[in-house]
Design a protein around this motif. Sequence first.
Motif, PDB file in Angstrom:
ATOM      1  N   GLN A   1      -1.823 -23.942  -2.084  1.00  0.00           N
ATOM      2  CA  GLN A   1      -2.069 -24.299  -3.479  1.00  0.00           C
ATOM      3  C   GLN A   1      -2.688 -23.135  -4.245  1.00  0.00           C
ATOM      4  OE1 GLN A   1      -1.465 -27.510  -5.376  1.00  0.00           O
ATOM      5  NE2 GLN A   1      -1.547 -25.672  -6.643  1.00  0.00           N
TER       6      GLN A   1
ATOM      7  N   TRP B   1      -1.153 -21.351  -7.532  1.00  0.00           N
ATOM      8  CA  TRP B   1      -1.897 -21.162  -8.788  1.00  0.00           C
ATOM      9  C   TRP B   1      -1.981 -19.682  -9.161  1.00  0.00           C
ATOM     10  CZ3 TRP B   1      -6.529 -24.852  -7.325  1.00  0.00           C
ATOM     11  CH2 TRP B   1      -6.152 -26.170  -7.578  1.00  0.00           C
TER      12      TRP B   1
ATOM     13  N   GLU C   1       1.184 -18.586 -10.681  1.00  0.00           N
ATOM     14  CA  GLU C   1       1.312 -19.085 -12.051  1.00  0.00           C
ATOM     15  C   GLU C   1       0.430 -18.291 -13.017  1.00  0.00           C
ATOM     16  OE1 GLU C   1       0.421 -23.199 -11.522  1.00  0.00           O
ATOM     17  OE2 GLU C   1       2.367 -23.677 -10.624  1.00  0.00           O
ATOM     18  N   SER C   2      -0.731 -17.859 -12.542  1.00  0.00           N
ATOM     19  CA  SER C   2      -1.587 -17.016 -13.382  1.00  0.00           C
ATOM     20  C   SER C   2      -0.909 -15.680 -13.661  1.00  0.00           C
ATOM     21  CB  SER C   2      -2.934 -16.780 -12.690  1.00  0.00           C
ATOM     22  OG  SER C   2      -3.665 -17.978 -12.596  1.00  0.00           O
TER      23      SER C   2
ATOM     24  N   GLN D   1      -9.382 -23.253 -10.030  1.00  0.00           N
ATOM     25  CA  GLN D   1      -8.362 -22.341 -10.578  1.00  0.00           C
ATOM     26  C   GLN D   1      -8.983 -21.126 -11.257  1.00  0.00           C
ATOM     27  OE1 GLN D   1      -6.325 -25.178 -13.110  1.00  0.00           O
ATOM     28  NE2 GLN D   1      -4.645 -25.380 -11.650  1.00  0.00           N
TER      29      GLN D   1
END
Length: 621
Positions: free
Chosen positions: A36, A40, A43-44, A455
């Motif tokens: 996960q 993340w 995606e950042s 996150q």
Amino acid sequence: MVTRVNGFSGMDIDSMVKSMMAAKRVPLDKLNQDKQILQWTRESYREMNSKLYDFRTNKLVTKYGRDAALNAQKAVLSGNTTAIKAEATSTATGQEMKVSVTKLATRTTYETTGLGQGIPATTSLAALDGVDLGSMSGLDMEAYLKKGFDISINGETFKDKDGKSLFNGMTSISTLVATINASAKANAIASYDEITGKLTIASKTGGKDGTVTMGTPASSNTVLGLFSTKKVAETNKLTGATGSTTLTQLTNQLNGSVLTDDEVKDITFSINGKAFTFKGSDTIDKIVDTIKNDPDAKVSAEFTSDGTLKLTGKSDGPVNLGGNSYGFTKLFNGMKSNPADSNSIKQTITGENGEVKINNVDIDNVTNNTFTINGVQLTLLEVTKADEPVIIKTQTDSSKAVESIKSFVEDYNSLILSLNSKIDEAKYRDFRPLTDEQKAEMKEADIKTWTEKAQSGLLKNDDIIKSVLSEMRSIISDKLGPLSTLGITTGNYMSNGKLEINEEKLNTAINANPQLAMDLLQGPASAPKDGIFDKMADKITAAIEKLSDRAGTNRFSMDLTSTFKEESVMGKKMKLYNSRLTLMTTMLNNTETRYYKQFTAMETAMNKLQSQSNSLFSTGK
């Protein structure tokens, strides 16, 4: 499948197994959390890629890098201002011009006779050919689409590497036009008018030297014929058929079959919108009589002695076929190819040079109505009267350049703020991604807060982001002197390189020397890639490539939903996580199954022992 026995002995086996498995699932949960975090992080990176791509492509290159963005020259017109449009470029010499337009330049132009209204540019060439692809069988469609529609323009024949036409029944009018316009060899501009149904082809070269030579290869179907009203439609010659031949016999002759009348499907097609349906038992004579005697079809019909089915529009009217006309005419050996017809297209405009007089000097070699002289782009719109010339002056207008520079500074500051916020973001190492079991025991608001912290800081001190930030600041630092002249300075240390602008100073500087801002930001004419914009764009391009190699982000898009590349470093790591998760999940399932088997065996043994005990005590009484 193992039968899970629970409760014969009074033990809660499910709870016991769950408790035993909880400890064994810890590594799996940790692996899922690591996966996960990787997701993340990717995606950042994609978010940063999007911002960098947007700043480079949509701001530096497309918006601020264009000559017009910083051009402080402005053309001012007086006199007959409707005859000419003038736009001063950054190279405007300041020469005042008095312009009279004697004649506009024209392009050699050809035009088809047209199909009339009601035919949009999305219409397929098959529809123009009188064929409804939707009513065709798969085999018929496959055969029909092998038929190409040909045209040659200035030697360009629009063929693929196998010699097949680029245009077939699936090609739309708009695609045809776009393909012609994209060909450098054709050197022509095609357009289609939905009001008249006319296809127009003009030379890209204006004036008398612009030529358009068109044609259709022999024995092929012409594109041009599709854009003219068809007044006669006839099939190829068919041997072995007479007026008494039935559609069933034609079908068997075509396919080598032995079908009966009942086995041949009815065939339906239309002529000028009038639908006809014929059975296998219908003869050619009956078909011809039915068509020619129907006033709504508006055609005459005949089957000639040489085996040709011929339809002719009445009163010089059109013959528009529709429906399954392909299936019908196929029985008659197919439609004749549209021959190259000299009437299909006519020259409507002859290319001629334009003529203007500028400051009493005649210029008669104008081949394009838009041209640049003395740094001013002129667009000739209409002929002027002798006593109504257009007076063109240039003057400095800093407003547009100032707005462009202010906008650039805002965009630059916004970007570095986003990048800095990512590399400086707090990282909470104790906040790992929540498992499903943990979420089940928490409130929604608590889950949200936890996840935000989990996150946070994923790109803290990221080397790629730090590097591109440093390079962008370095480009600015190297030009601090000239930038200061324009009123652009950097803030204090705490502002992380944010630019500040003195608008009054910027206005004054551009009015005094419009070229300074262009040379500094867009690069001088002697080194057009040496401006701040281009240098920044190059550094950002390098950063985008690094992001793509590491995270698999799309280097050609700012889409936040774009797919990650699997061959990237993080893509390969994600595949490894998935593989390990699959293996670990299988092992845990096997362990759980084994536990249940063991408890089931224990339950069975305990039940058996209980039965023996009850029997023994019962016998002893």
